[in-house]
Design a protein around this motif. Structure first.
Motif, mmCIF file in Angstrom:
data_model
loop_
_atom_site.group_PDB
_atom_site.id
_atom_site.type_symbol
_atom_site.label_atom_id
_atom_site.label_comp_id
_atom_site.label_asym_id
_atom_site.label_seq_id
_atom_site.Cartn_x
_atom_site.Cartn_y
_atom_site.Cartn_z
ATOM 1 N N GLY A 13 -13.440 46.202 -9.425
ATOM 2 C CA GLY A 13 -12.768 46.936 -8.360
ATOM 3 C C GLY A 13 -13.581 48.086 -7.790
ATOM 4 N N GLU A 14 -14.823 48.244 -8.234
ATOM 5 C CA GLU A 14 -15.596 49.412 -7.804
ATOM 6 C C GLU A 14 -16.492 49.151 -6.603
ATOM 7 O OE1 GLU A 14 -17.549 50.951 -11.264
ATOM 8 O OE2 GLU A 14 -15.637 51.452 -12.225
ATOM 9 N N ALA A 15 -16.622 47.900 -6.218
ATOM 10 C CA ALA A 15 -17.456 47.561 -5.056
ATOM 11 C C ALA A 15 -16.803 46.413 -4.311
ATOM 12 C CB ALA A 15 -18.863 47.157 -5.514
ATOM 13 N N ILE A 16 -17.213 46.238 -3.040
ATOM 14 C CA ILE A 16 -16.783 45.060 -2.294
ATOM 15 C C ILE A 16 -18.015 44.327 -1.801
ATOM 16 C CG2 ILE A 16 -14.506 45.919 -1.602
ATOM 17 C CD1 ILE A 16 -15.731 46.817 1.046
ATOM 18 N N PHE A 17 -17.885 43.006 -1.696
ATOM 19 C CA PHE A 17 -18.926 42.160 -1.132
ATOM 20 C C PHE A 17 -18.392 41.655 0.196
ATOM 21 C CE2 PHE A 17 -19.514 42.243 -5.662
ATOM 22 C CZ PHE A 17 -20.888 42.421 -5.794
ATOM 23 N N LEU A 18 -19.248 41.575 1.203
ATOM 24 C CA LEU A 18 -18.781 41.289 2.548
ATOM 25 C C LEU A 18 -19.893 40.664 3.381
ATOM 26 C CD1 LEU A 18 -19.551 44.182 4.705
ATOM 27 C CD2 LEU A 18 -19.020 44.851 2.383
ATOM 28 N N ILE A 19 -19.548 40.251 4.599
ATOM 29 C CA ILE A 19 -20.554 39.811 5.567
ATOM 30 C C ILE A 19 -20.802 40.961 6.529
ATOM 31 C CG2 ILE A 19 -21.038 38.250 7.486
ATOM 32 C CD1 ILE A 19 -21.318 36.933 4.735
ATOM 33 N N HIS A 20 -22.066 41.347 6.608
ATOM 34 C CA HIS A 20 -22.478 42.478 7.435
ATOM 35 C C HIS A 20 -23.460 41.980 8.482
ATOM 36 C CE1 HIS A 20 -24.076 46.414 8.552
ATOM 37 N NE2 HIS A 20 -25.281 45.965 8.258
ATOM 38 N N ARG A 21 -23.247 42.385 9.724
ATOM 39 C CA ARG A 21 -24.198 41.997 10.764
ATOM 40 C C ARG A 21 -25.205 43.108 10.989
ATOM 41 N NH1 ARG A 21 -21.682 40.627 16.260
ATOM 42 N NH2 ARG A 21 -21.679 42.875 16.512
ATOM 43 N N SER A 22 -26.479 42.726 10.900
ATOM 44 C CA SER A 22 -27.551 43.682 11.174
ATOM 45 C C SER A 22 -28.475 43.040 12.196
ATOM 46 C CB SER A 22 -28.323 43.976 9.887
ATOM 47 O OG SER A 22 -29.073 42.827 9.523
#
Lengths: 182, 428
Positions: free
Chosen positions: B340-349
């Motif tokens: 619960g200490e981090a989230i994984f996601l899709i990030h656009r760069s």
């Protein structure tokens, strides 16, 4: 490619002009991002507003072959395409939409499913929502032209049914579309 | 050149593959510079086994990113039990941990004996005898891998888990979709559902017994719940508009989802038993891709209420919704780390769409993947790996990266696109 059909002048009704203003207004409140590398909602809203001017300008003289089918046949052109990052109806497709509106008005038992699609960039469920936004933009256009809501259903396919494959702008442009499925 | 070879290989596999086998193979794309040197000695008697158990263990440890297994050809000696080990030989090869074992027939099955040694301490850390039927040999190897992984790292191994994924072939109206479940190493795949209409967003129940997913098989999207053991399934929702992004609550009693029945996509929570719905969002923007926090007290979701897609958290206690992501203008499809200490996601760069991790305390976002068209990150139940969908040539493949981004691998399929991976919970 259906994008470059020859266009002929035809008389535009007041209803069309009103519908355009309405649709343009709606577009500006909800941009559709397929996932431009630099796209922001601000940009989307801006293009929607600018688009209304553009639509008004070309709308006066433009007409389409699709618009000639005032008989009982379903208009032949059943796919319209969208700009990157947008759910705005492009001016060259207004005659197509008008023809479908006429067909649906004069055939009260006809039903159409507006299938909304996006290109593959971005996440799947978010694209599902963007495809729906595009199809709803077409639905509003038809509604303002007097098509009964009971004749129209919106189904978004998001990026799940690409018309073309590949990570290039040509494929993306063919995939950003709404299909009239009767 | 390497990419060319890879796509050539993929093309050849496509040509030579025969039937609808959707097993995935593994290619390590980047090893970790912090991986611990280990040696898994080929098991004595292993040649007679239909599966190379020691090789499965070797591959599992390598794929975890935590270990750097010694190639067999560099081994000076092949001991099969702790008493035969000459520790100095292994120290000379900089090996920190050593796995030895032997295999023999046992009635209709097999008997596997393995031991784990700490080379510098000249100490036996672990030893066990495992019996297995022929069909369960890979499972036994995954079990042994789990024990070794936990003994060395202190983290529970996740090699005995499974992944669900979707395959797709064709374009436009001529497409074929299928939902599969396979072992975490891509092997032993089993088809769950096949359809000419889209299938997406598979989600595991917390007990690992069921999948929820979206299927367009009626030409409209609907959410289904399917029992994996019996194949029995039920339609959970089929409202007008979007029925999408199902996510099980940690207690398995509720399903969060996105429904557009009221005009635009909103987050709802359905009680699976009573079919009561609780509406979580209420605005004119897109709200979708919900994910539960491990403690069940909050929901992570994607919303474009600020313009572009960003991640928000709904707190069930306070009813408050706060924005979590501020780096860049596209952050979507978030999933919590198991702690619960981090989230994984899709990030656009500027490099495209990539898998990223954001630590919730610091708010710092780190891109983990090196590919450009990533989607659908799913975290292993022990939090050490993230599996995701990406592109290789013109094919959709699965990729995985360690939670620290140090090591990565790919699981190409012989046929069509593979996408929408979902990592199961612990199954034992």
């Amino acid at each position: 490619m259906q994008l470059k059909r020859g266009l002929k002048p035809y008389a535009r009704t007041l209803a069309v002009a009103l519908s355009l203003a309405f649709v343009a207004g709606c577009s500006s409140s909800g941009g559709t991002q397929d996932g431009s590398m630099d796209g922001t909602r601000g940009g989307a809203a801006g293009s929607g507003v600018a688009g209304s001017g553009q639509v008004g300008g070309t709308g006066l003289g433009a007409g389409g072959t699709a618009g000639q089918q005032a008989d009982g046949r379903i208009p032949e052109q059943r796919t319209i395409y969208f700009e990157f990052d947008s759910d705005r109806i492009r001016s060259e497709f207004e005659p197509v939409l008008s023809a479908h509106a006429r067909y649906l008005r004069s055939n009260g038992s006809a039903r159409v499913v507006l299938q909304g699609h996006t290109d593959e960039r971005g996440t799947r469920e978010y694209n599902m929502a963007l495809g729906e936004r595009r199809a709803r933009s077409v639905e509003r256009f038809l509604s303002v032209q007097g098509v009964s809501p009971s004749q129209v259903e919106v189904v978004s396919y998001g990026e799940e049914r690409p018309a073309a494959r590949g990570q290039n702008e040509e494929a993306y442009a063919q995939n950003r579309r709404v299909v009239f499925a009767y | 050149m390497k990419a060319l070879m890879t796509s050539w290989l993929a093309a050849m596999l496509l040509i030579f593959s025969t039937l609808a086998q959707a097993n995935l193979t593994i290619e390590i794309t980047r090893g970790s510079d912090r991986a611990t040197p280990v040696a898994v000695v080929p098991f004595a008697g292993g040649d007679a086994l239909p599966e190379d158990v020691a090789q499965v263990i070797h591959d599992n440890l390598e794929r975890s990113g935590y270990f750097d297994p010694l190639p067999h050809r560099q081994m000076l000696d092949r001991p099969s039990e702790s008493g035969e080990v000459r520790y100095g030989d292994w120290r000379a090869l900089d090996v920190r941990y050593l796995v030895v074992g032997r295999a023999s027939r046992d009635g209709n099955g097999y008997r596997l004996q393995y031991e784990l040694m700490d080379v510098s301490g000249e100490r036996r850390m672990l030893g066990e005898v495992v019996t297995s039927s022929e069909g369960e040999l890979r499972g036994a190897a995954h079990y042994i891998s789990d024990q070794i992984f936990e003994a060395v790292t202190g983290i529970r191994g996740a090699f005995s888990t499974r992944i669900a994924y979707v395959t797709a072939q064709g374009v436009g109206n001529d497409m074929q979709f299928a939902l599969y479940v396979a072992d975490a190493d891509g092997r032993n795949s089993q088809q769950v559902l096949s359809s000419r209409e889209p299938i997406l967003s598979p989600a595991w129940s917390p007990d690992g017994g069921k999948l929820a997913y979206v299927s367009f098989e009626t030409e409209r999207p609907a959410i289904y719940i399917q029992d994996l053991a019996t194949g029995q399934r039920a339609r959970a929702t089929s409202f007008e508009g979007i029925n999408g992004a199902p996510a099980w609550s940690p207690d398995g009693r509720r399903l969060a989802m996105s429904l557009s029945k009221d005009g635009q996509p909103e987050i709802y929570v359905m009680d699976i038993g009573s079919r009561d719905f609780q509406r979580i969002t209420n605005n004119s923007s897109i709200d979708t891709e919900p994910a539960w926090s491990p403690d069940g007290r909050s929901l992570l979701f994607t919303s474009d209420r600020s313009g572009g897609p960003q991640l928000y958290r709904h707190d069930f206690g306070s009813g408050q919704q706060e924005r979590l992501t501020f780096t860049g203008n596209y952050n979507a499809r978030g999933r919590f780390a198991p702690d619960g200490e981090a989230i994984f996601l899709i990030h656009r760069s500027s490099n495209g769409y990539q898998v990223a991790r954001q630590d919730l305390d610091s708010g710092r976002l780190v891109v983990l993947s090196e590919s450009r068209w990533d989607e659908s990150p799913s975290v292993s139940p022990n939090g050490t790996m993230v599996i995701f969908a990406t592109q290789q040539g013109n094919s959709g493949v699965l990729g995985a990266v360690t939670a620290d981004g140090r090591a990565s691998f790919r699981l190409p399929s012989a046929q069509g696109d593979v996408r929408e991976p979902a990592w199961s919970p612990f199954l034992n």
